[in-house]
Motif scaffolding. Structure first.
Motif, PDB file in Angstrom:
ATOM      1  N   PHE A  44       0.822  -1.205   0.000  1.00 11.98           N
ATOM      2  CA  PHE A  44       0.000   0.000   0.000  1.00 11.98           C
ATOM      3  C   PHE A  44       0.860   1.261   0.000  1.00 11.98           C
ATOM      4  CE2 PHE A  44       0.187  -1.175   4.567  1.00 11.98           C
ATOM      5  CZ  PHE A  44       0.653   0.007   5.130  1.00 11.98           C
ATOM      6  N   PRO A  45       0.327   2.349  -0.574  1.00 10.03           N
ATOM      7  CA  PRO A  45       1.049   3.623  -0.580  1.00 10.03           C
ATOM      8  C   PRO A  45       0.977   4.284   0.788  1.00 10.03           C
ATOM      9  CG  PRO A  45      -1.087   3.913  -1.618  1.00 10.03           C
ATOM     10  CD  PRO A  45      -0.971   2.445  -1.281  1.00 10.03           C
ATOM     11  N   MET A  46       2.107   4.824   1.229  1.00  8.94           N
ATOM     12  CA  MET A  46       2.149   5.614   2.460  1.00  8.94           C
ATOM     13  C   MET A  46       2.266   7.079   2.040  1.00  8.94           C
ATOM     14  SD  MET A  46       4.607   3.368   5.000  1.00  8.94           S
ATOM     15  CE  MET A  46       6.057   3.429   3.926  1.00  8.94           C
ATOM     16  N   GLN A 138       5.211  13.329   2.807  1.00 12.71           N
ATOM     17  CA  GLN A 138       6.135  12.240   2.532  1.00 12.71           C
ATOM     18  C   GLN A 138       5.468  11.257   1.581  1.00 12.71           C
ATOM     19  OE1 GLN A 138       6.718  11.073   6.772  1.00 12.71           O
ATOM     20  NE2 GLN A 138       8.887  11.051   6.264  1.00 12.71           N
ATOM     21  N   ILE A 139       6.298  10.480   0.902  1.00 10.57           N
ATOM     22  CA  ILE A 139       5.840   9.410   0.019  1.00 10.57           C
ATOM     23  C   ILE A 139       6.608   8.152   0.373  1.00 10.57           C
ATOM     24  CG2 ILE A 139       5.960   8.523  -2.362  1.00 10.57           C
ATOM     25  CD1 ILE A 139       5.523  11.388  -3.338  1.00 10.57           C
ATOM     26  N   GLY A 140       5.900   7.027   0.392  1.00 11.40           N
ATOM     27  CA  GLY A 140       6.572   5.742   0.594  1.00 11.40           C
ATOM     28  C   GLY A 140       5.667   4.598   0.186  1.00 11.40           C
ATOM     29  N   TRP A 141       6.227   3.395   0.194  1.00  8.41           N
ATOM     30  CA  TRP A 141       5.466   2.177  -0.109  1.00  8.41           C
ATOM     31  C   TRP A 141       5.709   1.148   0.976  1.00  8.41           C
ATOM     32  CZ3 TRP A 141       7.884   5.108  -3.766  1.00  8.41           C
ATOM     33  CH2 TRP A 141       7.078   5.585  -4.819  1.00  8.41           C
ATOM     34  N   HIS A 142       4.663   0.379   1.266  1.00  5.21           N
ATOM     35  CA  HIS A 142       4.721  -0.615   2.338  1.00  5.21           C
ATOM     36  C   HIS A 142       4.360  -1.985   1.759  1.00  5.21           C
ATOM     37  CE1 HIS A 142       4.100  -2.680   6.089  1.00  5.21           C
ATOM     38  NE2 HIS A 142       4.259  -1.589   6.823  1.00  5.21           N
ATOM     39  N   PRO A 143       5.323  -2.662   1.127  1.00 11.15           N
ATOM     40  CA  PRO A 143       5.030  -3.998   0.613  1.00 11.15           C
ATOM     41  C   PRO A 143       5.170  -5.067   1.686  1.00 11.15           C
ATOM     42  CG  PRO A 143       7.258  -3.362   0.001  1.00 11.15           C
ATOM     43  CD  PRO A 143       6.674  -2.200   0.756  1.00 11.15           C
ATOM     44  N   TRP A 144       4.298  -6.068   1.611  1.00 16.60           N
ATOM     45  CA  TRP A 144       4.358  -7.249   2.473  1.00 16.60           C
ATOM     46  C   TRP A 144       4.804  -8.419   1.596  1.00 16.60           C
ATOM     47  CZ3 TRP A 144       3.040  -7.062   7.722  1.00 16.60           C
ATOM     48  CH2 TRP A 144       2.377  -5.911   8.153  1.00 16.60           C
ATOM     49  N   PHE A 145       6.093  -8.707   1.570  1.00 19.90           N
ATOM     50  CA  PHE A 145       6.592  -9.831   0.787  1.00 19.90           C
ATOM     51  C   PHE A 145       6.431 -11.126   1.578  1.00 19.90           C
ATOM     52  CE2 PHE A 145       9.140  -6.246  -0.898  1.00 19.90           C
ATOM     53  CZ  PHE A 145       8.799  -6.352  -2.245  1.00 19.90           C
ATOM     54  N   ASN A 146       5.962 -12.162   0.914  1.00 22.07           N
ATOM     55  CA  ASN A 146       5.841 -13.455   1.577  1.00 22.07           C
ATOM     56  C   ASN A 146       7.199 -13.915   2.088  1.00 22.07           C
ATOM     57  OD1 ASN A 146       3.056 -14.010   1.365  1.00 22.07           O
ATOM     58  ND2 ASN A 146       3.296 -14.587  -0.786  1.00 22.07           N
ATOM     59  N   VAL A 227       9.877  -4.218   3.197  1.00 21.34           N
ATOM     60  CA  VAL A 227      11.009  -3.361   2.833  1.00 21.34           C
ATOM     61  C   VAL A 227      10.397  -2.101   2.228  1.00 21.34           C
ATOM     62  CG1 VAL A 227      13.076  -3.119   1.424  1.00 21.34           C
ATOM     63  CG2 VAL A 227      12.498  -5.353   2.426  1.00 21.34           C
ATOM     64  N   GLU A 228      10.485  -0.977   2.955  1.00 22.61           N
ATOM     65  CA  GLU A 228       9.662   0.197   2.684  1.00 22.61           C
ATOM     66  C   GLU A 228      10.509   1.417   2.311  1.00 22.61           C
ATOM     67  OE1 GLU A 228       7.308   0.688   6.288  1.00 22.61           O
ATOM     68  OE2 GLU A 228       7.540  -1.466   6.667  1.00 22.61           O
ATOM     69  N   PRO A 229      10.739   1.650   1.017  1.00 23.28           N
ATOM     70  CA  PRO A 229      11.452   2.875   0.618  1.00 23.28           C
ATOM     71  C   PRO A 229      10.564   4.091   0.830  1.00 23.28           C
ATOM     72  CG  PRO A 229      10.735   1.646  -1.303  1.00 23.28           C
ATOM     73  CD  PRO A 229      10.378   0.812  -0.125  1.00 23.28           C
ATOM     74  N   GLN A 230      11.169   5.183   1.316  1.00 20.31           N
ATOM     75  CA  GLN A 230      10.369   6.372   1.596  1.00 20.31           C
ATOM     76  C   GLN A 230      11.229   7.623   1.551  1.00 20.31           C
ATOM     77  OE1 GLN A 230       8.980   4.237   5.184  1.00 20.31           O
ATOM     78  NE2 GLN A 230       9.743   5.973   6.366  1.00 20.31           N
ATOM     79  N   PRO A 249       5.892  19.853  -6.967  1.00 25.70           N
ATOM     80  CA  PRO A 249       5.309  18.665  -6.342  1.00 25.70           C
ATOM     81  C   PRO A 249       6.396  17.799  -5.713  1.00 25.70           C
ATOM     82  CG  PRO A 249       5.384  18.396  -8.711  1.00 25.70           C
ATOM     83  CD  PRO A 249       5.844  19.793  -8.420  1.00 25.70           C
ATOM     84  N   LEU A 250       5.985  16.861  -4.884  1.00 24.71           N
ATOM     85  CA  LEU A 250       6.889  15.857  -4.323  1.00 24.71           C
ATOM     86  C   LEU A 250       6.709  14.576  -5.122  1.00 24.71           C
ATOM     87  CD1 LEU A 250       8.877  14.887  -2.108  1.00 24.71           C
ATOM     88  CD2 LEU A 250       6.869  14.332  -0.710  1.00 24.71           C
ATOM     89  N   GLU A 251       7.827  13.969  -5.568  1.00 26.79           N
ATOM     90  CA  GLU A 251       7.740  12.760  -6.384  1.00 26.79           C
ATOM     91  C   GLU A 251       8.778  11.753  -5.920  1.00 26.79           C
ATOM     92  OE1 GLU A 251       6.975  12.964 -10.719  1.00 26.79           O
ATOM     93  OE2 GLU A 251       8.838  11.827 -10.928  1.00 26.79           O
ATOM     94  N   ALA A 252       8.431  10.484  -5.991  1.00 24.57           N
ATOM     95  CA  ALA A 252       9.360   9.414  -5.634  1.00 24.57           C
ATOM     96  C   ALA A 252       9.048   8.195  -6.494  1.00 24.57           C
ATOM     97  CB  ALA A 252       9.261   9.065  -4.154  1.00 24.57           C
TER      98      ALA A 252
END
Length: 261
Positions: A44-46, A138-146, A227-230, A249-252
């Motif tokens: 999900f996007p943070m 802020q911008i980030g992603w929150h992946p849940w890897f198996n 593993v959440e890059p932000q 704008p803020l971009e990532a």
């Protein structure tokens, strides 16, 4: 439109879920699901903030704003994951979805996320723009890897320059430490850009990369590893704010690349 979107490229398939907070609901490679399944999982996007805000409060110019305490005593992971996004454009291997900021966020603005798939990469690009007043974000992603794929347990490989000291409230204290062994629910600094490799031995290798220099690694759950890059550390709206203005704008971007072993 908020129906699920299916993107394909070669033997890779991605499910985009505008109606479920703009999240990536699944990533399959050669039929193997790499993301934990479930309404709250996937990736999900943070946005417009990442991780926790201390006590849900942040300084916005001369005003102190209060966000709902959805992870008491803090506010966590932004507001956009709780709303329905709109589908702007779809092709076989790319989707563009948007979300207009609403209360409880105090400013108007639009978030755009571009999901682009190739046979061996997934690139996620997100921007926050405003046509009104400036605000920190802020911008980030929150992946849940198996954690386990095809019977193989994942290992993590990365070389951060530092680890943010974590206080008892789970927020960075401002002190930087030499990286410590896991398990982690911690923020790390990678000034050359995020570069973390997940390896399921004899199965698959996946690299999470970003030009941003902050990454949170969470591996305290039995089922998944995050593993959440932000664009900044947790509580960054207070400690390291990035300003969104009508002119800037803020971009990532983050790119996941994989190969079979």
């Amino acid at each position: 439109m908020s129906d699920d979107i299916v993107l394909t490229a070669g033997d890779a398939e991605v499910i985009v879920q505008p109606g479920n907070g703009g999240r990536i609901g699944g990533l399959r490679v050669s039929g193997t699901q790499l993301l934990r399944q479930g309404e709250r999982f996937g990736c999900f996007p943070m946005v417009p903030w990442c991780g926790r805000i201390r006590d849900g409060r942040f300084r916005d110019g001369t005003t102190v704003r209060q966000m709902p305490l959805n992870s008491p005593p803090h506010a966590i992971h932004g507001t956009a994951r709780d709303g329905a996004w709109r589908t702007a454009r779809v092709t076989a291997d790319e989707a563009v979805i948007t979300y207009d900021l609403v209360e409880p966020w105090p400013h108007t603005g639009r978030i755009t996320q571009v999901v682009a798939l190739t046979e061996d990469t997934l690139t996620l690009t997100m921007s926050v723009e405003t046509y009104d007043s400036s605000f920190p974000a802020q911008i980030g992603w929150h992946p849940w890897f198996n954690r386990t794929v095809e019977g193989a347990d994942v290992t993590l490989g990365f070389s951060p320059a530092w680890q943010e000291e974590r206080g008892e409230d789970h927020l960075p204290t401002g002190n930087r430490l030499d990286p410590k062994p896991g398990p982690w629910d911690d923020c790390f600094g990678m000034p050359g850009g995020v570069d973390v490799t997940l390896t399921w031995p004899e199965r698959l290798e996946l690299k999470v990369a970003s030009r941003e220099e902050w990454v949170v690694v969470y591996d305290e759950q039995e089922a998944a590893v995050c593993v959440e890059p932000q664009t900044g550390p947790p509580n960054g709206l207070n400690t390291l704010p990035r300003l969104v203005t009508p002119l800037e704008p803020l971009e990532a971007t983050t790119t996941w690349s994989w190969r079979r072993l």
